[in-house]
Design a protein around this motif. Structure first.
Motif, PDB file in Angstrom:
ATOM      1  N   GLY A  47       0.803  -1.215   0.000  1.00 29.23           N
ATOM      2  CA  GLY A  47       0.000   0.000   0.000  1.00 29.23           C
ATOM      3  C   GLY A  47       0.830   1.257   0.000  1.00 29.23           C
ATOM      4  N   LYS A  51      -2.100   3.705   3.983  1.00 32.49           N
ATOM      5  CA  LYS A  51      -2.596   2.341   4.187  1.00 32.49           C
ATOM      6  C   LYS A  51      -1.656   1.558   5.106  1.00 32.49           C
ATOM      7  CE  LYS A  51      -4.659  -1.592   2.014  1.00 32.49           C
ATOM      8  NZ  LYS A  51      -4.479  -2.380   0.788  1.00 32.49           N
ATOM      9  N   GLN A  54      -2.374   2.565   8.598  1.00 31.67           N
ATOM     10  CA  GLN A  54      -3.669   2.003   9.048  1.00 31.67           C
ATOM     11  C   GLN A  54      -3.530   0.511   9.336  1.00 31.67           C
ATOM     12  OE1 GLN A  54      -5.747   3.247   5.524  1.00 31.67           O
ATOM     13  NE2 GLN A  54      -6.700   4.999   6.515  1.00 31.67           N
ATOM     14  N   GLY A 223      -1.582   4.981  -3.634  1.00 28.10           N
ATOM     15  CA  GLY A 223      -2.829   4.222  -3.410  1.00 28.10           C
ATOM     16  C   GLY A 223      -3.920   4.702  -4.365  1.00 28.10           C
ATOM     17  N   PRO A 311      -8.760   0.995   6.138  1.00 30.95           N
ATOM     18  CA  PRO A 311      -9.097   0.537   4.789  1.00 30.95           C
ATOM     19  C   PRO A 311     -10.425  -0.200   4.718  1.00 30.95           C
ATOM     20  CG  PRO A 311      -7.190  -0.705   5.690  1.00 30.95           C
ATOM     21  CD  PRO A 311      -7.624   0.266   6.728  1.00 30.95           C
TER      22      PRO A 311
END
Ligand code: 13P
Ligand code: SF4
Length: 311
Positions: A47, A51, A54, A223, A311
């Motif tokens: 990612g 991302k 996360q 992304g 996500p």
């Protein structure tokens, strides 16, 4: 095993060793989109910076292996004080992240007492610790819009800061940092690419210079570029070539052209399969952030994540 011994193995041998270590150690491999293809296919998740941050919060693995550059591993360590976070090469830094020190940020803050500091995640833990909130290329505009100040010190990428400034009415105080990979692109690359691939849309990363951004059809994070790849049969892609390799692998019946084949981040390419196998076996190099810095940096990262739920 020693690194030299791993270097003598085939890709197939290394891949099965990595898979076995992942299983036996309950490890998760998080890879950035600019990693070499052999790492991309072995990563549990691939990612952009947002991302990866996360995912680092959500994983229940005991060992997090970050295949990317140091600030990404540091972010995972800042967000996961109870987990072991490792990176396979200590030299894999992001030169842009070294273009701002906490002392310089504090000095800039004193010059602009009403301003808040928004720092791009491409910064050290120490710079995050003196920032009000972090952002990535995915959410920089949203974060700047949401913070409670009309004046923002934007650290350290001048190009991303200028792009954000063009999308908001807030006053953005720009920093003199840049990415050596994206700064190489020029408007002549766009003209050349349009000549070679007439009618194909061009997407560029917001770390590119303004005269490149102004000529592109889309501007987004890596992304965001993967989302565009899902919607287009062809694209010209202005970022590091690792992302273009990912697009062409995941969509073999489509065509994604690099805006420049020379856009290579040497720092991202410091991770390779032998180093990944060695790092997993020896659980090194552990990325640790001193607790006082970690807690303050975590505040800035968590504030960002609250504005960009997972996500
Ligand atoms: P992304 O968050 O868009 O993947 O960018 C990270 C980076 O280092 C770009 O050079
Ligand atoms: Fe840093 Fe640029 Fe490499 Fe991204 S591509 S890690 S910003 S040097």
């Amino acid at each position: 095993m020693h690194l030299d011994e791993y270097a003598g193995l085939t890709v197939e041998e290394l891949s099965s060793i990595v898979e076995e270590f992942k299983r036996s150690k309950n490890a998760v491999v998080l890879g950035h989109n600019y990693q070499v293809p052999e790492i991309q296919v072995l990563a549990d998740y691939l990612g952009d910076s947002l991302k990866l941050a996360q995912l680092a919060v959500e994983t229940d693995a005991e060992l997090i292996v970050l295949c990317g550059v140091r600030f990404m591993a540091e972010s995972a360590a800042i967000l996961n004080p109870d987990k072991k976070v490792i990176i396979s090469s200590l030299e894999a830094g992001c030169p842009m992240a070294d273009m701002a020190t906490p002392q310089q940020v504090e000095a800039e803050r004193r010059k602009h007492p009403g301003a808040l500091v928004v720092s791009y995640v491409n910064t050290s833990a120490e710079v995050k610790a003196v920032s009000d909130v972090c952002c990535t290329s995915s959410n920089a505009v949203e974060v700047v819009q949401a913070v409670d100040a009309d004046e923002i010190i934007f650290v350290p990428d001048r190009n991303l800061g200028a792009y954000v400034a063009s999308k908001t009415s807030k006053r953005i105080i720009l920093w003199e940092g840049h990415c050596y990979v994206h700064s190489m692109f020029g408007p002549e690359d766009i003209q050349l690419a349009r000549g070679e691939h007439p009618g194909v849309r061009i997407v560029v990363h917001p770390e590119c210079p303004p005269d490149v951004i102004n000529e592109a059809d889309f501007v987004t994070s890596t992304g965001g570029m993967m989302k565009l790849a899902a919607e287009h049969d062809e694209l010209i892609v202005g970022t590091e070539i690792g992302l273009v390799e990912r697009m062409n692998r995941e969509y073999p019946d489509r065509n994604f052209y690099p805006l420049s084949a020379f856009a290579v981040c040497r720092n991202m390419k410091m991770t390779d399969l032998p180093r990944l196998a060695f790092a997993l076996e020896h659980e090194q190099y552990v990325v640790e952030v001193p607790e006082e810095t970690r807690v303050r940096a975590q505040r800035a990262l968590v504030k960002m994540l609250e504005m960009s739920p997972g996500p």
